[in-house]
Design a protein around this motif. Structure first.
Motif, PDB file in Angstrom:
ATOM      1  N   GLU A  66      41.267  44.883  47.740  1.00  0.00           N
ATOM      2  CA  GLU A  66      42.108  44.574  46.570  1.00  0.00           C
ATOM      3  C   GLU A  66      43.328  43.748  47.001  1.00  0.00           C
ATOM      4  O   GLU A  66      43.679  42.760  46.357  1.00  0.00           O
ATOM      5  N   ILE A  75      34.517  41.711  44.634  1.00  0.00           N
ATOM      6  CA  ILE A  75      34.578  42.508  43.402  1.00  0.00           C
ATOM      7  C   ILE A  75      35.978  42.469  42.788  1.00  0.00           C
ATOM      8  O   ILE A  75      36.127  42.174  41.597  1.00  0.00           O
ATOM      9  N   PRO A  76      37.049  42.713  43.563  1.00  0.00           N
ATOM     10  CA  PRO A  76      38.376  42.594  42.946  1.00  0.00           C
ATOM     11  C   PRO A  76      38.736  41.161  42.554  1.00  0.00           C
ATOM     12  O   PRO A  76      39.437  40.952  41.557  1.00  0.00           O
ATOM     13  N   ARG A 133      36.679  39.026  41.294  1.00  0.00           N
ATOM     14  CA  ARG A 133      36.013  38.879  39.992  1.00  0.00           C
ATOM     15  C   ARG A 133      36.825  39.559  38.890  1.00  0.00           C
ATOM     16  O   ARG A 133      36.976  39.021  37.786  1.00  0.00           O
ATOM     17  N   ARG A 134      37.351  40.736  39.186  1.00  0.00           N
ATOM     18  CA  ARG A 134      38.177  41.444  38.188  1.00  0.00           C
ATOM     19  C   ARG A 134      39.452  40.669  37.868  1.00  0.00           C
ATOM     20  O   ARG A 134      40.016  40.823  36.782  1.00  0.00           O
ATOM     21  N   LEU A 135      39.900  39.831  38.807  1.00  0.00           N
ATOM     22  CA  LEU A 135      41.091  39.014  38.575  1.00  0.00           C
ATOM     23  C   LEU A 135      40.777  37.763  37.738  1.00  0.00           C
ATOM     24  O   LEU A 135      41.668  36.965  37.465  1.00  0.00           O
ATOM     25  N   GLY A 136      39.521  37.576  37.362  1.00  0.00           N
ATOM     26  CA  GLY A 136      39.168  36.479  36.456  1.00  0.00           C
ATOM     27  C   GLY A 136      38.500  35.290  37.107  1.00  0.00           C
ATOM     28  O   GLY A 136      38.252  34.282  36.432  1.00  0.00           O
ATOM     29  N   ASP A 148      28.278  46.311  42.617  1.00  0.00           N
ATOM     30  CA  ASP A 148      28.536  45.493  41.429  1.00  0.00           C
ATOM     31  C   ASP A 148      27.254  44.735  41.077  1.00  0.00           C
ATOM     32  O   ASP A 148      27.070  43.593  41.494  1.00  0.00           O
TER      33      ASP A 148
END
Length: 194
Positions: free
Chosen positions: A34, A62-63, A65-68, A88
């Motif tokens: 992260e 993965i993080p 991707r979560r950040l856009g 994921d």
């Protein structure tokens, strides 16, 4: 170290051995990913198509991707890609040693992130991987590389060793590939493709 030996060793080691924070705890392991994703987000532009080459089990992808970011995970190890899919299932992935990354993607990426990969390869393998990564990045895009230099460069002898480069040799090899170093206080080498 040749690429085949490094890939085989990492594949056999599996995801439980890919980062020292795993020895502390799973929580520390994922927290380190992260943190790395947030550091990368300071260099990448929002919404960019990013390839995490050497994705492993997705600790950073993965993080990101979560950040856009539009992230694709790429790895030569089927074991790592299986672990990524378990962590994921929706994150796109390609299996590649890097040499055919562009063909596997089917498009140019805005950035390729390659952390904790090049350090374990011998110099000849690094240059082959770099050639493939460069082909996969659009003009003006970024390559973010864990590609360390040293006043006393050494080449990895076993898969877990670290290869370091003479700074002038690194600069010359980057220039041959149309890469210009982006200055800044980054924990990795950041290059823009011309």
């Amino acid at each position: 170290m040749n690429a085949h030996d490094v890939i085989k060793a990492w594949d056999e080691a599996g995801p439980k051995h890919i980062h020292p924070s795993r020895g502390v705890s799973e929580e520390a392991y994922w927290a380190s990913g992260e943190q790395t994703a947030h550091q990368l987000a300071e260099v990448l532009k929002p919404g960019w198509r990013v390839v995490d080459f050497g994705v492993g089990d997705g600790r950073v992808a993965i993080p990101l991707r979560r950040l856009g970011f539009e992230v694709t995970g790429a790895d030569a190890s089927p074991t790592m890609l299986t672990a990524l899919a378990g962590n994921d299932p929706g994150l796109p992935q390609v299996q590649t040693d890097g040499s055919d990354l562009y063909a596997q993607l089917g498009h140019k990426a805005d950035a390729v992130v390659c952390l904790a990969v090049l350090i374990h390869h011998g110099r000849a393998s690094v240059l082959t991987i770099l050639d493939g990564l460069c082909k996969a990045v659009r003009k003006g895009g970024l390559l973010i590389l864990d590609w360390p230099t040293s006043a006393h460069p050494e080449e990895a002898q076993i898969w877990i060793d670290v290869t370091t480069w003479d700074p002038d040799v690194q600069q010359a090899e980057a220039a041959k590939r149309g890469l210009k170093r982006v200055e800044g206080d980054h924990p990795w080498a950041v290059f823009r493709k011309s």
